[in-house]
Design an enzyme around this catalytic site. Structure first.
Site, PDB file in Angstrom:
ATOM      1  N   GLY A 166      41.738  37.473  49.447  1.00 14.87           N
ATOM      2  CA  GLY A 166      40.668  37.957  50.356  1.00 14.87           C
ATOM      3  C   GLY A 166      39.275  37.604  50.091  1.00 14.87           C
ATOM      4  O   GLY A 166      39.132  36.512  49.343  1.00 14.87           O
ATOM      5  N   ARG A 167      38.452  38.530  50.127  1.00 15.21           N
ATOM      6  CA  ARG A 167      37.049  38.380  49.932  1.00 15.21           C
ATOM      7  C   ARG A 167      36.827  37.775  48.456  1.00 15.21           C
ATOM      8  O   ARG A 167      36.153  37.051  48.151  1.00 15.21           O
ATOM      9  CB  ARG A 167      36.125  39.543  50.100  1.00 15.21           C
ATOM     10  N   ILE A 168      37.536  38.725  47.378  1.00 12.47           N
ATOM     11  CA  ILE A 168      37.223  38.384  46.074  1.00 12.47           C
ATOM     12  C   ILE A 168      37.957  37.171  45.635  1.00 12.47           C
ATOM     13  O   ILE A 168      37.197  36.363  45.029  1.00 12.47           O
ATOM     14  CB  ILE A 168      37.684  39.528  45.297  1.00 12.47           C
ATOM     15  N   ARG A 188      49.832  36.498  51.398  1.00  5.20           N
ATOM     16  CA  ARG A 188      50.690  36.613  52.569  1.00  5.20           C
ATOM     17  C   ARG A 188      50.478  35.835  53.497  1.00  5.20           C
ATOM     18  O   ARG A 188      51.588  35.243  54.024  1.00  5.20           O
ATOM     19  CB  ARG A 188      50.715  38.288  53.086  1.00  5.20           C
ATOM     20  N   ARG A 250      43.923  45.522  39.421  1.00  9.16           N
ATOM     21  CA  ARG A 250      44.436  46.840  38.813  1.00  9.16           C
ATOM     22  C   ARG A 250      45.664  46.675  37.808  1.00  9.16           C
ATOM     23  O   ARG A 250      46.439  45.729  37.849  1.00  9.16           O
ATOM     24  CB  ARG A 250      45.124  47.615  39.980  1.00  9.16           C
ATOM     25  N   GLU A 279      44.625  53.627  32.355  1.00  8.22           N
ATOM     26  CA  GLU A 279      43.332  53.692  32.093  1.00  8.22           C
ATOM     27  C   GLU A 279      43.104  55.039  31.891  1.00  8.22           C
ATOM     28  O   GLU A 279      43.618  55.981  32.873  1.00  8.22           O
ATOM     29  CB  GLU A 279      42.543  53.044  32.984  1.00  8.22           C
ATOM     30  N   HIS A 297      36.885  47.904  32.671  1.00  7.76           N
ATOM     31  CA  HIS A 297      36.684  48.055  33.992  1.00  7.76           C
ATOM     32  C   HIS A 297      35.275  47.860  34.472  1.00  7.76           C
ATOM     33  O   HIS A 297      34.830  48.955  35.046  1.00  7.76           O
ATOM     34  CB  HIS A 297      37.223  49.500  34.610  1.00  7.76           C
ATOM     35  N   GLY A 299      34.128  45.315  36.584  1.00  6.88           N
ATOM     36  CA  GLY A 299      34.242  44.305  37.691  1.00  6.88           C
ATOM     37  C   GLY A 299      32.885  44.607  38.516  1.00  6.88           C
ATOM     38  O   GLY A 299      32.379  43.688  38.843  1.00  6.88           O
TER      39      GLY A 299
HETATM   40  C1  8YV Z   1      35.041  50.354  41.244  1.00  9.57           C
HETATM   41  C2  8YV Z   1      36.939  49.038  41.429  1.00  9.57           C
HETATM   42  O1  8YV Z   1      34.050  50.486  40.122  1.00  9.57           O
HETATM   43  O2  8YV Z   1      36.162  48.917  43.824  1.00  9.57           O
HETATM   44  C3  8YV Z   1      37.148  49.004  43.189  1.00  9.57           C
HETATM   45  O3  8YV Z   1      38.234  49.064  43.726  1.00  9.57           O
HETATM   46  O4  8YV Z   1      38.052  48.775  41.003  1.00  9.57           O
HETATM   47  C4  8YV Z   1      35.833  49.092  40.937  1.00  9.57           C
HETATM   48  O5  8YV Z   1      35.080  47.752  40.863  1.00  9.57           O
HETATM   49  C5  8YV Z   1      35.745  51.646  41.161  1.00  9.57           C
HETATM   50  O6  8YV Z   1      36.856  51.480  42.146  1.00  9.57           O
HETATM   51  C6  8YV Z   1      34.923  52.827  41.520  1.00  9.57           C
HETATM   52  O7  8YV Z   1      35.609  53.662  42.177  1.00  9.57           O
END
Ligand code: 8YV
Length: 334
Positions: A166-168, A188, A250, A279, A297, A299
Site C-alpha cells: 500500500g502507501r507505506i 493481494r 503491528r 505492547e 512504536h 513509526g
Molecule cells: C500511530 C500507528 O502512532 O497509525 C498507526 O497505525 O501504528 C502509529 O503510527 C498510532 O496508531 C496512533 O494511534
C-alpha cells in the site's frame, strides 16, 4: 436537513479524546468542539472507555484503546463517530461499529513517509549492528578500530520482500531502491504496471515463495483476521538463514514466541522491531538478543506527522458533523 448532525447540541459535537494530542491540535479542538481532553495522558482503562463512550458524540481513540464489540454494544445512543488518531484500526471492532451505526475514520497518508523512514532505519541498523555498536561505545568497552571488528552485512545488492504494498510499502520500496535493494512484494493485488515499473518491482502472488527468495522481509500490511500471526514458525523457517525480519506494522502479525525461537536457533539472522505482540510488554528474551533492534512504536512519531494526524482527525469530525461522509471513513471489510 439540519445544518449539523449535532444541531441539537448547538452545533458543537461533544468529543472525548483518550490521549494527549499535540498542543495546537488540542487548542483547535477546544475552539471547534465541546471537547474533553486527557491532560494526564494516562491511557483509559476499560471502565473509563465505557464511560466516555456513553457520554459523547465522537470518541477520538488511539492504538492504546481496545474498542471491542462489548464496549460498542454499551455505547450511548449519541455516539456516532470513532475518529481514530492513527492509520491502523485493528484495535476497533469495525463490524460491531457498523452494526451499531457508528462510523469509523482514521488518518492515512500523513504518516507514510515517517513510517517508511523507520523501516529504512531498521534495515540499515540490524545488519550493520548499530544498536550493538552503540551499546559498546556507551559501555566504555570499545578497544578501538580493528580490521575484523564488529563486521556486519552489506545492504546494497540485496533483495527486499515487502509484505503489503500500500502507501507505506511503496514508500519503503522507493527509499530502498536508492540503497540498491531490489524490490519484491507480496500483496493481494498486483500493482498497476505504472506503479511497478519505476520500482522494477516483482510481484509474488504467494507469500511462502517470496519468503524463500529475499534477504529482508518488511511487514507493511494492516492487522486483520487473515494477517494475524502470518509470520509463524513455518514461515520463519522458509526465510533464508541470513535474512532479516523488519516489522513496523503491528506486532500481532508475527508469532513473537516463534520469532524468539527462530532468532535463538539462527533460523534467521536478525530482526528490527518497532511493534510488539503484547505492547507495551516486550518479551524479555528479545531484549537479551544482540541481533535485534528494538524501538518503542515510533513509526509515526514526528512532530510533523502527529500534527498532521491531528488535523485529519479534526477534518473527519467537521465533515461528519456537517452531514457528509468523512474523508477517511474506514469500511468494515477493510
Ligand atoms: C500511530 C500507528 O502512532 O497509525 C498507526 O497505525 O501504528 C502509529 O503510527 C498510532 O496508531 C496512533 O494511534
Amino acid at each position: 436537513m439540519p445544518a449539523s448532525r449535532f444541531e441539537k447540541y448547538q452545533h458543537r459535537p461533544r468529543v472525548i479524546v483518550t490521549r494527549r494530542l499535540p498542543q495546537a491540535v488540542e487548542t483547535r479542538m477546544a475552539e471547534l468542539f465541546d471537547v474533553t481532553l486527557n491532560l494526564t495522558d494516562t491511557a483509559f482503562d476499560r471502565e473509563a472507555l465505557a464511560a466516555a463512550m456513553a457520554d459523547c458524540d465522537v470518541l477520538v481513540p488511539t492504538v492504546t484503546d481496545e474498542i471491542d464489540a462489548a464496549l460498542i454494544a454499551g455505547a450511548g445512543e449519541r455516539l456516532k463517530l470513532l475518529a481514530n488518531f492513527g492509520a491502523g484500526v485493528d484495535h476497533i471492532d469495525l463490524a460491531a461499529a457498523r452494526a451499531r451505526g457508528i462510523t469509523v475514520s482514521n488518518t492515512p497518508g500523513v504518516l507514510t513517509d515517517d513510517t517508511a523512514d523507520m523501516v529504512m532505519a531498521l534495515i540499515l541498523s540490524v545488519p550493520r549492528r548499530l544498536s550493538e555498536g552503540e551499546k559498546l561505545v556507551r559501555s566504555g568497552g570499545w578497544a578501538g578500530w580493528s580490521p575484523t571488528g564488529m563486521l556486519g552485512h552489506r545492504i546494497t545488492g540485496k533483495r527486499l520482500g515487502i509484505v503489503g504494498m500500500g502507501r507505506i510499502g511503496q514508500a519503503v520500496a522507493a527509499r530502498a531502491r536508492a540503497f540498491g535493494l531490489s524490490i519484491h512484494y507480496h500483496n493481494r493485488h498486483r500493482l498497476p504496471a505504472a506503479a511497478e515499473a519505476p520500482l522494477e518491482a516483482t510481484w509474488w502472488p504467494t507469500l511462502d515463495a517470496m519468503l524463500e527468495r529475499v534477504d529482508f522481509v518488511s511487514l507493511n500490511c494492516p492487522e486483520t483476521a487473515e494477517t494475524r500471526h502470518m509470520i509463524d514458525a513455518a514461515r520463519l523457517r522458509r526465510m533464508p538463514r541470513h535474512s532479516y525480519l523488519i516489522n513496523v506494522a503491528r506486532g500481532t502479525l508475527v508469532n513473537e514466541d516463534a520469532l524468539v525461537e527462530a532468532l535463538k536457533a539462527g533460523e534467521i539472522a536478525g530482526a528490527g522491531l518497532d511493534v510488539f505482540e503484547h505492547e507495551p510488554a516486550v518479551d524479555p528474551r528479545l531484549i537479551e538478543l544482540d541481533n535485534v533492534v528494538l524501538v518503542p512504536h515510533l513509526g509515526s512519531a514526528t512532530y510533523e506527522g502527529r500534527q498532521a494526524m491531528g488535523e485529519k482527525v479534526i477534518a473527519n469530525i467537521r465533515v461528519f458533523a456537517d452531514g457528509h461522509r468523512p474523508p477517511d471513513q474506514v469500511l468494515a471489510d477493510f
